[in-house]
Write an enzyme that holds these catalytic residues in place. Sequence first.
Site, PDB file in Angstrom:
ATOM      1  N   LYS A  79      14.874  10.456  31.382  1.00 36.17           N
ATOM      2  CA  LYS A  79      15.509  11.690  31.882  1.00 36.17           C
ATOM      3  C   LYS A  79      14.711  12.798  31.595  1.00 36.17           C
ATOM      4  CE  LYS A  79      20.197  13.508  30.340  1.00 36.17           C
ATOM      5  NZ  LYS A  79      21.426  13.125  29.420  1.00 36.17           N
ATOM      6  N   SER A 154      25.662  12.602  31.508  1.00 33.85           N
ATOM      7  CA  SER A 154      24.421  13.561  32.032  1.00 33.85           C
ATOM      8  C   SER A 154      23.391  12.789  32.338  1.00 33.85           C
ATOM      9  CB  SER A 154      24.194  14.469  31.209  1.00 33.85           C
ATOM     10  OG  SER A 154      23.438  14.055  29.950  1.00 33.85           O
ATOM     11  N   SER A 178      26.780  10.190  27.651  1.00 29.03           N
ATOM     12  CA  SER A 178      25.944  10.394  28.718  1.00 29.03           C
ATOM     13  C   SER A 178      25.083   9.225  29.256  1.00 29.03           C
ATOM     14  CB  SER A 178      25.153  11.617  28.436  1.00 29.03           C
ATOM     15  OG  SER A 178      25.829  12.753  28.185  1.00 29.03           O
TER      16      SER A 178
END
Length: 236
Positions: A79, A154, A178
């Site tokens: 990420k 996310s 997330s």
Amino acid sequence: MASNLMALGVADLLSLMEKQEISAREYAVELSEKLLSENHLNAVQSFSKDFLLQEADLADQKRQSNSGGCLCGIPFIAKDNINSKNFPTTAGTKALLENTTSTNATTIDKLLNEDAILGAKANMHELAFGITSNNFVTGPVRNPKNTEKFAGGSSGGTAAAVAAEIFPIGLGTDTGGSCRIPAALCGAVGFRPSTGRYPIEGVVPISHTRDTVGIISRSIKDVVLFDSILSGEGSS
């Protein structure tokens, strides 16, 4: 070579590499082609084919000399709020689009120390503050099961890249769901460890009491393998 190489998980890939049925370079070439074909998902924020092939060649050399770590030649995606020296760390926000760091996050280094390859950085919800990964700066991440739907967030880019069989495994972050939310929406496995199980140094923060790096994969077996390394409970 396996008929659908990109569908294989980490454990199966390691087995094939150990038996010299595939090389890290061969897999890296397949990965690059798969990423190009799935580029419409907008799951990947930063990627360099040349860098990936260079790292794969180094991994193959280490295997030939029996000096590789336990993840030698396995690419992973991280990420884009997890610091990395070889790719920008943007957190999906305009102010950080050119942000580079001189050090990796500790979790990245733990995997690199076992000769895994950081192959790309993943698109995400801006500043990890949301659950859709509909990012107005970097564009929305598309769900690989239905591109008219959002990928969840996310860590949507990591989940989409893993579920679409671009990468076998990846790192996300999880403060309130997330990793787990996008994994569930995209059809992958999302794991949030106990807070403090993994080092958090080098991660763009939201909550100092809740943030943690997490794992997204396509199998529990692969989660267990990466967890043993990230937690320090495994060894080469």
